[in-house]
Design a protein around this motif. Structure first.
Motif, PDB file in Angstrom:
ATOM      1  N   ALA A 273     -54.015   0.398  -7.014  1.00 28.80           N
ATOM      2  CA  ALA A 273     -55.140   0.204  -6.098  1.00 28.80           C
ATOM      3  C   ALA A 273     -55.916  -1.071  -6.437  1.00 28.80           C
ATOM      4  N   ILE A 274     -56.128  -1.325  -7.718  1.00 27.41           N
ATOM      5  CA  ILE A 274     -56.883  -2.512  -8.126  1.00 27.41           C
ATOM      6  C   ILE A 274     -56.112  -3.786  -7.778  1.00 27.41           C
ATOM      7  N   VAL A 275     -54.799  -3.799  -8.041  1.00 27.36           N
ATOM      8  CA  VAL A 275     -53.979  -4.969  -7.713  1.00 27.36           C
ATOM      9  C   VAL A 275     -53.989  -5.219  -6.206  1.00 27.36           C
ATOM     10  N   LEU A 276     -53.865  -4.157  -5.428  1.00 25.94           N
ATOM     11  CA  LEU A 276     -53.907  -4.298  -3.977  1.00 25.94           C
ATOM     12  C   LEU A 276     -55.250  -4.846  -3.520  1.00 25.94           C
ATOM     13  N   LEU A 277     -56.341  -4.378  -4.114  1.00 25.12           N
ATOM     14  CA  LEU A 277     -57.673  -4.862  -3.767  1.00 25.12           C
ATOM     15  C   LEU A 277     -57.819  -6.349  -4.109  1.00 25.12           C
ATOM     16  N   ILE A 278     -57.300  -6.753  -5.268  1.00 21.47           N
ATOM     17  CA  ILE A 278     -57.371  -8.160  -5.669  1.00 21.47           C
ATOM     18  C   ILE A 278     -56.631  -9.040  -4.662  1.00 21.47           C
ATOM     19  N   ILE A 279     -55.460  -8.600  -4.221  1.00 21.68           N
ATOM     20  CA  ILE A 279     -54.673  -9.382  -3.260  1.00 21.68           C
ATOM     21  C   ILE A 279     -55.391  -9.467  -1.921  1.00 21.68           C
ATOM     22  N   ILE A 280     -55.998  -8.360  -1.483  1.00 21.23           N
ATOM     23  CA  ILE A 280     -56.730  -8.368  -0.213  1.00 21.23           C
ATOM     24  C   ILE A 280     -57.898  -9.351  -0.270  1.00 21.23           C
ATOM     25  N   VAL A 281     -58.639  -9.333  -1.375  1.00 24.45           N
ATOM     26  CA  VAL A 281     -59.759 -10.260  -1.529  1.00 24.45           C
ATOM     27  C   VAL A 281     -59.257 -11.703  -1.547  1.00 24.45           C
ATOM     28  N   PHE A 282     -58.151 -11.949  -2.252  1.00 26.73           N
ATOM     29  CA  PHE A 282     -57.596 -13.308  -2.318  1.00 26.73           C
ATOM     30  C   PHE A 282     -57.193 -13.810  -0.933  1.00 26.73           C
ATOM     31  N   LEU A 283     -56.569 -12.949  -0.132  1.00 27.38           N
ATOM     32  CA  LEU A 283     -56.114 -13.364   1.194  1.00 27.38           C
ATOM     33  C   LEU A 283     -57.273 -13.583   2.159  1.00 27.38           C
ATOM     34  N   GLN A 284     -58.447 -13.064   1.825  1.00 25.33           N
ATOM     35  CA  GLN A 284     -59.615 -13.357   2.655  1.00 25.33           C
ATOM     36  C   GLN A 284     -59.987 -14.834   2.568  1.00 25.33           C
ATOM     37  N   PHE A 285     -59.728 -15.445   1.417  1.00 29.35           N
ATOM     38  CA  PHE A 285     -60.058 -16.860   1.223  1.00 29.35           C
ATOM     39  C   PHE A 285     -58.865 -17.769   1.528  1.00 29.35           C
ATOM     40  N   LYS A 286     -57.647 -17.279   1.300  1.00 31.48           N
ATOM     41  CA  LYS A 286     -56.448 -18.055   1.631  1.00 31.48           C
ATOM     42  C   LYS A 286     -55.510 -17.151   2.424  1.00 31.48           C
ATOM     43  N   PRO A 287     -55.780 -16.979   3.709  1.00 32.92           N
ATOM     44  CA  PRO A 287     -55.002 -16.018   4.509  1.00 32.92           C
ATOM     45  C   PRO A 287     -53.532 -16.389   4.663  1.00 32.92           C
ATOM     46  N   LYS A 288     -53.187 -17.663   4.465  1.00 31.96           N
ATOM     47  CA  LYS A 288     -51.791 -18.083   4.592  1.00 31.96           C
ATOM     48  C   LYS A 288     -51.060 -18.100   3.259  1.00 31.96           C
ATOM     49  N   GLY A 289     -51.710 -17.612   2.194  1.00 33.68           N
ATOM     50  CA  GLY A 289     -51.061 -17.541   0.896  1.00 33.68           C
ATOM     51  C   GLY A 289     -51.277 -18.788   0.063  1.00 33.68           C
ATOM     52  N   LEU A 290     -50.613 -18.806  -1.085  1.00 35.53           N
ATOM     53  CA  LEU A 290     -50.782 -19.914  -2.024  1.00 35.53           C
ATOM     54  C   LEU A 290     -50.240 -21.221  -1.473  1.00 35.53           C
ATOM     55  N   PHE A 291     -49.082 -21.156  -0.815  1.00 39.26           N
ATOM     56  CA  PHE A 291     -48.436 -22.355  -0.297  1.00 39.26           C
ATOM     57  C   PHE A 291     -48.206 -22.181   1.200  1.00 39.26           C
ATOM     58  N   VAL A 292     -48.413 -23.254   1.939  1.00 38.51           N
ATOM     59  CA  VAL A 292     -48.249 -23.223   3.387  1.00 38.51           C
ATOM     60  C   VAL A 292     -47.217 -24.268   3.784  1.00 38.51           C
ATOM     61  N   ILE A 293     -46.196 -23.821   4.526  1.00 40.20           N
ATOM     62  CA  ILE A 293     -45.199 -24.756   5.039  1.00 40.20           C
ATOM     63  C   ILE A 293     -45.737 -25.411   6.288  1.00 40.20           C
ATOM     64  N   ARG A 294     -45.688 -26.722   6.316  1.00 36.45           N
ATOM     65  CA  ARG A 294     -46.156 -27.476   7.478  1.00 36.45           C
ATOM     66  C   ARG A 294     -44.992 -28.224   8.114  1.00 36.45           C
ATOM     67  N   SER A 295     -44.936 -28.150   9.406  1.00 38.28           N
ATOM     68  CA  SER A 295     -43.946 -28.917  10.156  1.00 38.28           C
ATOM     69  C   SER A 295     -44.569 -29.323  11.490  1.00 38.28           C
ATOM     70  N   ARG A 296     -43.889 -30.180  12.221  1.00 39.15           N
ATOM     71  CA  ARG A 296     -44.452 -30.654  13.482  1.00 39.15           C
ATOM     72  C   ARG A 296     -44.622 -29.510  14.474  1.00 39.15           C
ATOM     73  N   SER A 297     -43.628 -28.621  14.506  1.00 35.77           N
ATOM     74  CA  SER A 297     -43.709 -27.502  15.466  1.00 35.77           C
ATOM     75  C   SER A 297     -44.859 -26.560  15.103  1.00 35.77           C
ATOM     76  N   LEU A 298     -45.065 -26.342  13.830  1.00 40.87           N
ATOM     77  CA  LEU A 298     -46.163 -25.465  13.405  1.00 40.87           C
ATOM     78  C   LEU A 298     -47.503 -26.120  13.671  1.00 40.87           C
ATOM     79  N   ASP A 299     -47.599 -27.422  13.404  1.00 38.73           N
ATOM     80  CA  ASP A 299     -48.868 -28.108  13.626  1.00 38.73           C
ATOM     81  C   ASP A 299     -49.221 -28.115  15.106  1.00 38.73           C
ATOM     82  N   GLU A 300     -48.194 -28.213  15.976  1.00 42.07           N
ATOM     83  CA  GLU A 300     -48.480 -28.222  17.398  1.00 42.07           C
ATOM     84  C   GLU A 300     -49.016 -26.879  17.863  1.00 42.07           C
ATOM     85  N   GLU A 301     -48.480 -25.807  17.214  1.00 40.33           N
ATOM     86  CA  GLU A 301     -48.987 -24.482  17.558  1.00 40.33           C
ATOM     87  C   GLU A 301     -50.428 -24.284  17.102  1.00 40.33           C
TER      88      GLU A 301
END
Length: 301
Positions: A273-301
């Protein structure tokens, strides 16, 4: 010091298990965008195929020995690869771009596969005997490092290297990345996107089968064994960043070490439960995770 070393090794071992389970999901969910709720059942199938291979060796040679497990790994990969290909051709191909529909459909498939496993193998769990070379462990003073845990870590490294080489150093890997980033442009360049989709989904399913082989060494195998890991595998992929292989590795290690460290001071259920809570709080600040893949098609969206 012995407690610290054991904790670190257990964290590395648990993180490796989560990584091996999430590796296939990082392809089907991270790259293809398919929410495959039946991923845990492909893990279950891989574990059962290990048991089946053990029984085949017992019926032929009178004992399972050690060779059965070496044969079971490619056998489980092949079976789950073919099943993944069939599932993609019959169902998943109609659900691309419809994440909610794919979630519901694959959840139904997971229930069907669980019932099929209960009908074939029974409701009681079956046990896989560890091969001789994975019994016992290495003792360094007061610390003991189990051979089966070391083997899983080595297997994870091999699978991770194979996936990285496939995605970054082969023509098919280039076609895979091109199709997932910009399908229309890839089709204009002559890439058979349907073939790429089928092989990619089947590859992710095959990796789940390999993960099932490793999990079969850790305890009893039943129809729900995959469900014990599906939530953490999704969390691993989302935490690291959807579609990023390095992020999946780091996400698995974060969850593995966090679970072991918290569990050292609390019960297992509270630790989850504590680990799950930590991950939920973390995703509130970085909803796309630690690393985000960027490409032209994604940027256009």
């Amino acid at each position: 010091m012995a407690d610290i070393v054991n904790t670190l090794f257990n964290g590395l071992s648990l993180g490796s298990i989560y990584l091996l389970v999430a590796l296939g999901l990082s392809i089907t969910f991270g790259l293809m965008g398919v929410i495959n709720m039946a991923h845990g059942e492909f893990i279950m199938i891989g574990a059962y195929m290990t048991y089946v291979m053990q029984q085949i060796f017992v019926s032929i040679f009178g004992k399972s020995g050690s060779l059965y497990y070496i044969v079971a790994i490619p056998f489980a990969f092949l079976v789950t690869f073919l099943l993944g290909c069939i599932l993609e051709k019959t169902l998943i191909t109609r659900l691309y771009g419809r994440k909610v529909d794919s979630l519901l459909a694959t959840w139904g498939i997971s229930l069907i596969l669980q019932q099929a496993a209960r009908s074939i193998f029974g409701s009681q769990g079956v046990n896989v005997t560890a091969p001789d070379f994975l019994k016992n462990g290495i003792k360094l003073g007061p610390c003991t490092f189990a051979y089966n845990r070391i083997f899983i870590i080595i297997m994870v490294i091999i699978c991770l290297a194979a996936v990285w080489l496939l995605m970054n150093k082969t023509p098919f890997g280039a076609q895979m990345r091109a199709t997932m980033q910009n399908r229309s442009m890839a089709q204009c360049m002559g890439i058979n996107s349907k073939r790429v989709d089928c092989i990619t989904f089947a590859l992710g399913s095959g990796l789940a089968g390999v993960a099932g082989c490793s999990i079969a060494l850790l305890g009893s195998v039943d129809s729900t064994v995959g469900q014990n890991y599906i939530v953490y595998s999704f969390m691993t992929v989302v935490l690291g960043g959807v579609g990023n292989l390095l992020g999946t590795v780091i996400g698995a290690m974060i969850i593995g070490f966090s679970s072991i460290i918290v569990e050292a001071y609390q019960s297992a259920s509270i630790a989850r439960a504590i680990v799950l809570l930590i991950i939920i709080v973390f995703l509130q600040f970085k909803p796309k995770g630690l690393f985000v893949i960027r490409s032209r098609s994604l940027d256009e969206e």
